[in-house]
Scaffold this active site. Structure first.
Site, PDB file in Angstrom:
ATOM      1  N   SER A 174       0.788  -1.227   0.000  1.00 27.67           N
ATOM      2  CA  SER A 174       0.000   0.000   0.000  1.00 27.67           C
ATOM      3  C   SER A 174       0.823   1.282   0.000  1.00 27.67           C
ATOM      4  O   SER A 174       0.318   2.320  -0.388  1.00 27.67           O
ATOM      5  CB  SER A 174      -0.984  -0.001   1.163  1.00 27.67           C
ATOM      6  OG  SER A 174      -0.328  -0.324   2.361  1.00 27.67           O
ATOM      7  N   HIS A 202      -5.746  -3.673  -2.327  1.00 24.21           N
ATOM      8  CA  HIS A 202      -5.626  -2.635  -3.361  1.00 24.21           C
ATOM      9  C   HIS A 202      -5.649  -3.203  -4.774  1.00 24.21           C
ATOM     10  O   HIS A 202      -5.643  -2.445  -5.731  1.00 24.21           O
ATOM     11  CB  HIS A 202      -4.317  -1.852  -3.188  1.00 24.21           C
ATOM     12  CG  HIS A 202      -4.263  -1.034  -1.941  1.00 24.21           C
ATOM     13  ND1 HIS A 202      -4.830   0.218  -1.846  1.00 24.21           N
ATOM     14  CD2 HIS A 202      -3.716  -1.288  -0.733  1.00 24.21           C
ATOM     15  CE1 HIS A 202      -4.613   0.703  -0.639  1.00 24.21           C
ATOM     16  NE2 HIS A 202      -3.949  -0.195   0.064  1.00 24.21           N
ATOM     17  N   LYS A 232     -12.159   0.021  -0.547  1.00 22.95           N
ATOM     18  CA  LYS A 232     -11.284   0.689  -1.526  1.00 22.95           C
ATOM     19  C   LYS A 232     -11.968   0.745  -2.893  1.00 22.95           C
ATOM     20  O   LYS A 232     -12.853   1.555  -3.089  1.00 22.95           O
ATOM     21  CB  LYS A 232      -9.916   0.023  -1.503  1.00 22.95           C
ATOM     22  CG  LYS A 232      -9.241   0.411  -0.187  1.00 22.95           C
ATOM     23  CD  LYS A 232      -7.996  -0.308   0.172  1.00 22.95           C
ATOM     24  CE  LYS A 232      -7.522   0.221   1.534  1.00 22.95           C
ATOM     25  NZ  LYS A 232      -6.587  -0.654   2.208  1.00 22.95           N
TER      26      LYS A 232
HETATM   27  C1  LIG Z   1      -6.548  -0.814   3.600  1.00 19.66           C
HETATM   28  C2  LIG Z   1      -5.977  -2.138   3.883  1.00 19.66           C
HETATM   29  C3  LIG Z   1      -6.533  -2.942   4.868  1.00 19.66           C
HETATM   30  C4  LIG Z   1      -7.616  -2.447   5.782  1.00 19.66           C
HETATM   31  O1  LIG Z   1      -8.854  -2.469   5.152  1.00 19.66           O
HETATM   32  P1  LIG Z   1     -10.043  -1.570   5.755  1.00 19.66           P
HETATM   33  O2  LIG Z   1     -11.262  -2.137   5.125  1.00 19.66           O
HETATM   34  O3  LIG Z   1      -9.726  -0.186   5.350  1.00 19.66           O
HETATM   35  O4  LIG Z   1     -10.011  -1.743   7.241  1.00 19.66           O
HETATM   36  C5  LIG Z   1      -6.028  -4.213   5.030  1.00 19.66           C
HETATM   37  N1  LIG Z   1      -5.005  -4.657   4.283  1.00 19.66           N
HETATM   38  C6  LIG Z   1      -4.429  -3.900   3.318  1.00 19.66           C
HETATM   39  C7  LIG Z   1      -3.305  -4.443   2.517  1.00 19.66           C
HETATM   40  C8  LIG Z   1      -4.890  -2.603   3.110  1.00 19.66           C
HETATM   41  O5  LIG Z   1      -4.320  -1.854   2.195  1.00 19.66           O
END
Ligand SMILES: *Cc1c(COP(=O)(O)O)cnc(C)c1O
Length: 374
Positions: A174, A202, A232
């Site tokens: 990320s 992502h 996302k």
């Molecule tokens: C954003 C993210 C999360 C967390 O997800 P949320 O639904 O925002 O709590 C978990 N793992 C990765 C790799 C992320 O980028």
């Protein structure tokens, strides 16, 4: 000393994290009375403000109210969650799916359920905090390998034998925007009798010809567990785990963050279902991928990190320089955050640009001009 006012040590100015209180309108952000173009959202397809997604949530709220009232295991289990789970499993090509409250809840609960103190977890050093915390909560023996260093991973796998082992990796990382070599990880998992957990938060919705993400070609492999989020690319909220029937059945019994947490509002499932239908059409993912290619072409002379995803970090180095660059972009009308240690290693502070299918080409070109002027 036990006083809330001096409990925490103060954070150096260049490290202070701020909650901005910004109102979103599509790809724009209203901040301190100014309208900025937002290059800092994970809403990669613009689905959070798509009319079909909004309408689905509104209709659900009108019919059923908002809060779910209880955990899914008590009375909060709206039938739409099952529809969403069936559709996600079918689209992603897995036997079964389980929806959880958020990615953070998903991963902390998942590793806690999969591992115990007799388990060895092999974890990429750049994995998301939720995976790090899940591994800690599980009590497993954790071995961290240098980012994407499969040779070191293999060495660790040979050194630490044991009955239950799990390799854990982000799909798309990320803060760097680069991707895990899922095929090679799966091969190591097979050779060394381990399970592989890929968190493609992502990647799903953004990568591959149909937005199915990095695991598209290996879905349903019996050693593979995949996790992702609706927060996302889906523009909604919540998260999901994909795997075999047996795995998902077992998790329904053991996933503490499912069992002991209030179910998401049914309106969220309605929004996620509407978003899934739009993701499946493929046009928005294709549009996002065109935007990534356009940005990289226009900015090819800038110190971009090597990333083919919607996360396009620009390396700056020192914290103060990254903050200054972010402030100047804001003056030019663009919201791009400075990402600093401890989120990233020392001396690798960066601007983290995220692209969306909902940006216009002119907005992307304008951002690149402003970056060049820094
Ligand atoms: C954003 C993210 C999360 C967390 O997800 P949320 O639904 O925002 O709590 C978990 N793992 C990765 C790799 C992320 O980028």
């Amino acid at each position: 000393m036990s006083d809330s006012r001096n409990w925490f040590e103060s954070v150096p100015e260049a490290r202070v994290r701020r909650l901005h209180g910004a109102q979103r309108h599509g790809v724009c952000l209203q901040l301190d009375g100014r309208e900025l173009i937002n290059f800092a959202a994970n809403d990669y397809l613009g689905l959070s403000f798509h009319p079909a997604v909004q309408q689905a949530a509104i209709e659900s709220i009108k019919a059923q109210g908002f809060g779910s009232g209880a955990s899914r295991l008590i009375s909060g289990d709206d039938p739409q969650w099952h529809t969403l789970e069936m559709q996600m499993a079918a689209w992603k090509g897995y036997q079964a799916c389980l929806v959880v409250g958020s990615g953070m809840l998903c991963n902390t609960g998942l590793l806690q359920a999969l591992a115990d103190r007799h388990t060895h977890i092999f974890s990429d050093k750049l994995n998301h905090a939720s995976l790090v915390d899940g591994a800690r909560l599980s009590g497993a023996v954790v071995h961290r390998y240098a980012h994407a260093d499969l040779q070191q991973l293999e060495k660790l796998l040979m050194q630490h034998t044991g009955r239950r082992r799990i390799i854990v990796s982000d799909g798309v990382f990320s803060m760097d925007g680069d991707t895990a070599d899922v095929a090679a990880l799966l091969k190591l998992a097979e050779m060394h009798d381990a399970l592989l957990l890929i968190d493609d938060a992502h990647g799903i919705g953004t990568l591959g010809s149909q937005g199915k993400g990095l695991c598209a070609d290996v879905a349903a492999h019996p050693r593979l567990v995949e996790a992702g989020t609706f927060g996302k690319a889906f523009g909604s909220y919540g998260a999901f785990i994909l795997g075999s029937h047996e795995l998902i059945d077992g998790l329904r019994q053991r996933l503490r963050t499912l069992i002991y947490s209030t179910a998401l509002p049914a309106a969220v499932s309605a929004a996620s279902l509407a978003a899934l239908a739009l993701v499946r059409e493929g046009a928005l993912t294709a549009q996002l991928q065109r935007h990534v290619a356009l940005f990289r072409e226009l900015a090819s002379d800038l110190p971009l990190m090597s990333s083919a995803t919607a996360i396009q970090p620009l390396m700056v180095g020192e914290d103060a320089d990254a903050l200054a660059a972010s402030a100047r972009l804001r003056e030019a009308g663009y919201f791009v955050p400075a990402i600093r240690p401890p989120t990233v290693p020392e001396h690798t502070a960066r601007l983290r640009i995220t692209l969306s299918a909902a940006h216009t080409q002119a907005q992307i070109a304008g951002l690149v001009r402003a970056l060049r002027e820094l």
